[in-house]
Scaffold this motif. Structure first.
Motif, PDB file in Angstrom:
ATOM      1  N   UNK A  64       0.792  -1.277  -0.005  1.00 35.56           N
ATOM      2  CA  UNK A  64       0.029   0.283  -0.053  1.00 35.56           C
ATOM      3  C   UNK A  64       0.792   1.261  -0.100  1.00 35.56           C
ATOM      4  N   UNK A  65       1.803   1.290  -0.749  1.00 29.76           N
ATOM      5  CA  UNK A  65       2.697   2.613  -1.143  1.00 29.76           C
ATOM      6  C   UNK A  65       2.336   3.137  -2.368  1.00 29.76           C
ATOM      7  N   UNK A  66       1.892   4.229  -2.203  1.00 28.25           N
ATOM      8  CA  UNK A  66       1.694   5.220  -3.527  1.00 28.25           C
ATOM      9  C   UNK A  66       0.118   5.104  -3.576  1.00 28.25           C
ATOM     10  N   UNK A  67      -0.784   4.203  -3.184  1.00 25.91           N
ATOM     11  CA  UNK A  67      -2.148   4.009  -3.488  1.00 25.91           C
ATOM     12  C   UNK A  67      -2.515   4.220  -4.792  1.00 25.91           C
ATOM     13  N   UNK A  68      -3.382   5.023  -5.372  1.00 24.19           N
ATOM     14  CA  UNK A  68      -3.796   5.330  -6.771  1.00 24.19           C
ATOM     15  C   UNK A  68      -2.477   5.372  -7.598  1.00 24.19           C
ATOM     16  N   UNK A  69      -1.505   5.962  -7.282  1.00 21.96           N
ATOM     17  CA  UNK A  69      -0.328   6.276  -8.166  1.00 21.96           C
ATOM     18  C   UNK A  69       0.245   4.689  -8.444  1.00 21.96           C
ATOM     19  N   UNK A  70       0.274   3.790  -7.475  1.00 19.18           N
ATOM     20  CA  UNK A  70       0.807   2.593  -7.894  1.00 19.18           C
ATOM     21  C   UNK A  70      -0.110   1.986  -8.999  1.00 19.18           C
ATOM     22  N   UNK A  71      -1.522   1.937  -8.984  1.00 21.17           N
ATOM     23  CA  UNK A  71      -2.496   1.454  -9.974  1.00 21.17           C
ATOM     24  C   UNK A  71      -2.123   2.089 -11.456  1.00 21.17           C
ATOM     25  N   UNK A  72      -2.076   3.509 -11.256  1.00 17.02           N
ATOM     26  CA  UNK A  72      -1.746   4.022 -12.610  1.00 17.02           C
ATOM     27  C   UNK A  72      -0.563   3.912 -13.279  1.00 17.02           C
ATOM     28  N   UNK A  73       0.625   3.619 -12.267  1.00 17.00           N
ATOM     29  CA  UNK A  73       1.875   3.227 -12.794  1.00 17.00           C
ATOM     30  C   UNK A  73       1.827   2.099 -13.301  1.00 17.00           C
ATOM     31  N   UNK A  74       1.083   1.100 -12.535  1.00 17.83           N
ATOM     32  CA  UNK A  74       1.090  -0.422 -13.236  1.00 17.83           C
ATOM     33  C   UNK A  74       0.343  -0.300 -14.710  1.00 17.83           C
ATOM     34  N   UNK A  75      -0.774   0.424 -14.817  1.00 11.32           N
ATOM     35  CA  UNK A  75      -1.424   0.517 -15.906  1.00 11.32           C
ATOM     36  C   UNK A  75      -0.434   1.072 -17.320  1.00 11.32           C
TER      37      UNK A  75
END
Length: 104
Positions: A64-75
């Protein structure tokens, strides 16, 4: 004062390696030789780097580091993987098919 460049050895020049890579490990010099960037070995090397990067992104998401930013970076990462593999597919598979068609 800058250090002078190391002189290339005869083995590197005879194998067609770039003189700037003469001090690099042999596998790295072979991988980065001129004209080798779109080879099957580079495709495997790039995909192994993608797997390692995916593991880091998944670990960041799990922690849970970065929250939404991690998901967007993953996309964004998914887009990079798909476009890079599409490029390699076009060059390796279709490029060889075009070469065979021109030879006939």
């Amino acid at each position: 004062m800058a250090e002078p460049r190391p002189k290339p050895d005869a083995a590197a020049l005879s194998e067609g390696l770039d003189p700037m890579l003469s001090g690099a490990p042999k596998w790295l010099a072979w991988l980065l030789r001129p004209g080798s960037s779109l080879s099957a070995a580079m495709w495997v090397f790039l995909n192994s780097i993608f797997v390692a990067l995916f593991a880091v992104i998944a670990l960041l998401y799990y922690m849970d580091v970065g929250g939404i930013h991690t998901i967007i970076f993953g996309l964004l990462f998914l887009g990079l993987v798909l476009s890079a593999n599409w490029l390699f597919y076009e060059v390796m598979v279709r490029g060889s098919a075009d070469g065979r068609a021109k030879a006939d």
